[in-house]
Write an enzyme that holds these catalytic residues in place. Structure first.
Site, PDB file in Angstrom:
ATOM      1  N   HIS A 233       0.853  -1.189   0.000  1.00 28.09           N
ATOM      2  CA  HIS A 233       0.000   0.000   0.000  1.00 28.09           C
ATOM      3  C   HIS A 233       0.887   1.237   0.000  1.00 28.09           C
ATOM      4  O   HIS A 233       1.943   1.256   0.638  1.00 28.09           O
ATOM      5  CB  HIS A 233      -0.889  -0.046   1.251  1.00 28.09           C
ATOM      6  CG  HIS A 233      -1.855   1.082   1.386  1.00 28.09           C
ATOM      7  ND1 HIS A 233      -1.476   2.333   1.802  1.00 28.09           N
ATOM      8  CD2 HIS A 233      -3.194   1.136   1.177  1.00 28.09           C
ATOM      9  CE1 HIS A 233      -2.540   3.120   1.839  1.00 28.09           C
ATOM     10  NE2 HIS A 233      -3.591   2.421   1.467  1.00 28.09           N
ATOM     11  N   ARG A 276      -2.612   1.390  -4.495  1.00 28.15           N
ATOM     12  CA  ARG A 276      -2.456  -0.055  -4.556  1.00 28.15           C
ATOM     13  C   ARG A 276      -2.698  -0.503  -5.985  1.00 28.15           C
ATOM     14  O   ARG A 276      -3.316   0.205  -6.781  1.00 28.15           O
ATOM     15  CB  ARG A 276      -3.455  -0.749  -3.623  1.00 28.15           C
ATOM     16  CG  ARG A 276      -3.177  -0.598  -2.152  1.00 28.15           C
ATOM     17  CD  ARG A 276      -4.227  -1.328  -1.320  1.00 28.15           C
ATOM     18  NE  ARG A 276      -5.497  -0.627  -1.298  1.00 28.15           N
ATOM     19  CZ  ARG A 276      -6.645  -1.162  -0.896  1.00 28.15           C
ATOM     20  NH1 ARG A 276      -6.685  -2.432  -0.532  1.00 28.15           N
ATOM     21  NH2 ARG A 276      -7.751  -0.464  -0.877  1.00 28.15           N
ATOM     22  N   LYS A 279      -6.224  -0.112  -8.143  1.00 33.97           N
ATOM     23  CA  LYS A 279      -7.070   0.871  -7.476  1.00 33.97           C
ATOM     24  C   LYS A 279      -7.083   2.170  -8.277  1.00 33.97           C
ATOM     25  O   LYS A 279      -6.280   2.370  -9.197  1.00 33.97           O
ATOM     26  CB  LYS A 279      -6.569   1.130  -6.048  1.00 33.97           C
ATOM     27  CG  LYS A 279      -6.708  -0.075  -5.141  1.00 33.97           C
ATOM     28  CD  LYS A 279      -8.168  -0.451  -4.917  1.00 33.97           C
ATOM     29  CE  LYS A 279      -8.306  -1.620  -3.966  1.00 33.97           C
ATOM     30  NZ  LYS A 279      -9.718  -1.966  -3.713  1.00 33.97           N
ATOM     31  N   ASP A 282      -5.574   8.749  -6.774  1.00 36.94           N
ATOM     32  CA  ASP A 282      -5.989   9.547  -5.617  1.00 36.94           C
ATOM     33  C   ASP A 282      -4.929  10.605  -5.367  1.00 36.94           C
ATOM     34  O   ASP A 282      -3.736  10.290  -5.289  1.00 36.94           O
ATOM     35  CB  ASP A 282      -6.151   8.652  -4.382  1.00 36.94           C
ATOM     36  CG  ASP A 282      -6.782   9.368  -3.189  1.00 36.94           C
ATOM     37  OD1 ASP A 282      -6.478  10.554  -2.975  1.00 36.94           O
ATOM     38  OD2 ASP A 282      -7.577   8.733  -2.467  1.00 36.94           O
ATOM     39  N   CYS A 284      -3.959  12.175  -2.777  1.00 36.74           N
ATOM     40  CA  CYS A 284      -3.134  12.099  -1.570  1.00 36.74           C
ATOM     41  C   CYS A 284      -1.859  11.304  -1.805  1.00 36.74           C
ATOM     42  O   CYS A 284      -0.844  11.535  -1.144  1.00 36.74           O
ATOM     43  CB  CYS A 284      -3.926  11.524  -0.398  1.00 36.74           C
ATOM     44  SG  CYS A 284      -4.240   9.742  -0.486  1.00 36.74           S
ATOM     45  N   TYR A 285      -1.896  10.366  -2.775  1.00 35.30           N
ATOM     46  CA  TYR A 285      -0.707   9.570  -3.035  1.00 35.30           C
ATOM     47  C   TYR A 285       0.354  10.360  -3.787  1.00 35.30           C
ATOM     48  O   TYR A 285       1.465   9.854  -4.003  1.00 35.30           O
ATOM     49  CB  TYR A 285      -1.080   8.291  -3.779  1.00 35.30           C
ATOM     50  CG  TYR A 285      -1.926   7.378  -2.914  1.00 35.30           C
ATOM     51  CD1 TYR A 285      -1.411   6.830  -1.747  1.00 35.30           C
ATOM     52  CD2 TYR A 285      -3.254   7.119  -3.236  1.00 35.30           C
ATOM     53  CE1 TYR A 285      -2.185   6.037  -0.929  1.00 35.30           C
ATOM     54  CE2 TYR A 285      -4.040   6.324  -2.415  1.00 35.30           C
ATOM     55  CZ  TYR A 285      -3.502   5.783  -1.258  1.00 35.30           C
ATOM     56  OH  TYR A 285      -4.273   5.002  -0.444  1.00 35.30           O
ATOM     57  N   ASP A 343      -9.615  14.088  -3.764  1.00 33.01           N
ATOM     58  CA  ASP A 343      -8.901  12.900  -4.219  1.00 33.01           C
ATOM     59  C   ASP A 343      -8.915  12.740  -5.732  1.00 33.01           C
ATOM     60  O   ASP A 343      -7.906  12.538  -6.376  1.00 33.01           O
ATOM     61  CB  ASP A 343      -9.442  11.644  -3.535  1.00 33.01           C
ATOM     62  CG  ASP A 343     -10.963  11.495  -3.659  1.00 33.01           C
ATOM     63  OD1 ASP A 343     -11.626  12.414  -4.182  1.00 33.01           O
ATOM     64  OD2 ASP A 343     -11.490  10.455  -3.208  1.00 33.01           O
ATOM     65  N   ASP A 353     -11.165  18.849   0.907  1.00 30.50           N
ATOM     66  CA  ASP A 353     -11.005  18.555   2.330  1.00 30.50           C
ATOM     67  C   ASP A 353      -9.561  18.839   2.713  1.00 30.50           C
ATOM     68  O   ASP A 353      -8.672  18.942   1.864  1.00 30.50           O
ATOM     69  CB  ASP A 353     -11.394  17.107   2.641  1.00 30.50           C
ATOM     70  CG  ASP A 353     -10.501  16.088   1.940  1.00 30.50           C
ATOM     71  OD1 ASP A 353      -9.377  15.860   2.423  1.00 30.50           O
ATOM     72  OD2 ASP A 353     -10.928  15.542   0.910  1.00 30.50           O
ATOM     73  N   HIS A 356      -6.653  16.003   1.870  1.00 28.28           N
ATOM     74  CA  HIS A 356      -6.159  15.978   0.497  1.00 28.28           C
ATOM     75  C   HIS A 356      -5.481  17.287   0.116  1.00 28.28           C
ATOM     76  O   HIS A 356      -4.569  17.301  -0.716  1.00 28.28           O
ATOM     77  CB  HIS A 356      -7.302  15.653  -0.473  1.00 28.28           C
ATOM     78  CG  HIS A 356      -7.676  14.203  -0.463  1.00 28.28           C
ATOM     79  ND1 HIS A 356      -8.712  13.713   0.295  1.00 28.28           N
ATOM     80  CD2 HIS A 356      -7.127  13.133  -1.108  1.00 28.28           C
ATOM     81  CE1 HIS A 356      -8.797  12.401   0.117  1.00 28.28           C
ATOM     82  NE2 HIS A 356      -7.855  12.023  -0.729  1.00 28.28           N
TER      83      HIS A 356
END
Length: 412
Positions: A233, A276, A279, A282, A284-285, A343, A353, A356
């Site tokens: 992850h 991942r 998936k 996003d 945040c990654y 995201d 938010d 993020h």
């Protein structure tokens, strides 16, 4: 600087998801369609208004963040146990945007975080709650960002050290998030990070056997899972690799396997990162996965060059498409109207938010500094430039340096 999405044939030639026979592929196809809409809308605006690139709406983000520091809507009440996180996400984002906090606000933040400190050591999710490693990490980072002696003195390092010993597994060296809580790689990273920033004098004792346990969390894919045997992850991979570096034990993991897994998390069409395998992208990654790349490169630069090593392997190769990564953050995660980041684009999706916002900006900062020979590559021009962030701690490099210098001279 040419944009990736403006290249001839981009929408036709770039690999897209064609099969729609599973939930995963249907979700991926829908995500790509939403991203394509935003890419095409930008290109139309660029043609109509002569924009040279995506715009970072700095003023809107600052307004959103300062307002959130003073007041949150009632729909945020679920984050009552994450209040130091809210403070950290906001202060880190404002730091990156080069927004200076006034002294009264700095004092208010310090006083609030002091009220979140547990009498037995560590910090809580809010006044009166139990001590927990996650908000402890957030509180320590926020206080270090303030670069203020009053803020530094909030942390009771003697009690922090004693509390960390109560949540440490004496057998394998891992850490739990709280007393009688779950033990995982997040908690272990948080412990290593705060112990380093606060220069706890018993770090060698605290982290005996820890590195070996962290290394056992690396999976056959190359990334790290939450615990041994769990799926690789993005967030856990950052926590695992950063912990090994903090403990000066990076050499016991399989770096090449981790690098291969990491670079394959960048999405071919969207340009951003997934957390991942199989998936969705996003924002945040941008940090959790994006920070692994400069950490790995820093270690690689320290390695002696082998006599039979190819010239291309000796240089700082471009490990990922930094323009694509920046395009995704600025065009697909940025909330242009109200400020902040989210995201991914969704039909009737959520707004921005604070979580993020922090990690999109942090990732964007790293992407801007990822050119060959550590030169800057800033999508949209210099007006989009952010301040640097430290890829190990995710606070300003000088904030980490000053805090460690201060605490190294203070006895427990």
């Amino acid at each position: 600087m040419s944009l990736r999405i403006d290249q001839k044939g981009f929408f036709q030639d770039t690999h897209r998801t064609r099969n729609k026979d599973t939930v995963t592929t249907r979700d991926q196809t829908e995500c790509e369609q939403e991203v394509e809409i935003l890419f095409r809308n930008f290109l139309k605006e660029q043609s109509s208004f002569g924009l040279k690139g995506p715009v970072l709406h700095r003023d809107k983000h600052v307004t959103y963040l300062l307002k959130s520091l003073q007041h949150l809507p009632t729909n945020q009440q679920a984050l009552d146990a994450s209040r130091p996180w809210l403070v950290y996400w906001i202060t880190q984002s404002l730091y990156l945007l080069d927004e200076q906090l006034a002294d009264p606000l700095i004092n208010d933040i310090s006083d609030f975080l002091n009220r979140c400190q547990h009498p037995d050591g560590g910090f809580t999710g809010g006044p009166g709650q139990i001590a927990h490693l996650a908000p402890t990490y957030a509180a320590v980072n926020a206080l270090c960002l303030l670069r203020n002696e009053r803020a530094y003195k909030v942390i009771n390092r003697k009690k922090l050290s004693a509390w960390l010993k109560t949540i440490r597994d004496p057998i394998n060296g891992s850490f739990s998030l709280h007393l009688d809580g779950e033990s995982d790689i997040r908690a272990t990273y948080c412990a290593a990070s705060v112990a380093t920033l606060c220069q706890l004098e018993d770090r060698n004792e605290l982290f005996a056997n820890t590195a070996e346990w962290v290394a056992s969390c690396q999976t056959y894919e190359g990334g790290f899972g939450a615990c041994p045997g769990a799926e690789a992850h993005g967030g856990y991979s950052f926590c695992g690799y950063a912990t090994l570096i903090l403990l000066d034990r990076e050499s016991i993991c399989d770096r090449e396997s981790l690098l291969r897994w990491t670079v394959n998390r960048q999405m071919t069409f969207e340009g951003g990162f997934q957390g991942r395998t199989n998936k969705l992208v996003d924002g945040c990654y941008s940090f959790w996965v994006g920070a692994l790349l400069p950490l790995i490169q820093t270690i690689q630069r320290r390695q002696p060059i082998k006599s039979n090593q190819a010239v291309s392997e000796q240089s700082d190769e471009q490990l990922f498409n930094t323009i694509a990564a920046q395009e995704y953050v600025l065009l697909c995660s940025q909330a242009n109207q109200v400020g902040g980041f989210t995201d991914r684009p969704k039909p009737n999706g959520r707004g921005s938010d604070l979580y993020h916002t922090c990690y999109c900006l942090s990732g964007l900062s790293l992407f801007q500094d990822s050119g060959l020979d550590q030169t800057s590559i800033i999508c949209g021009g210099d007006e989009n430039r952010l301040r640097n962030t430290h890829p190990l701690f995710n606070i300003g490099p000088e904030c980490a340096r000053d805090a460690m210098a201060y605490y190294s001279q203070e006895k427990l």
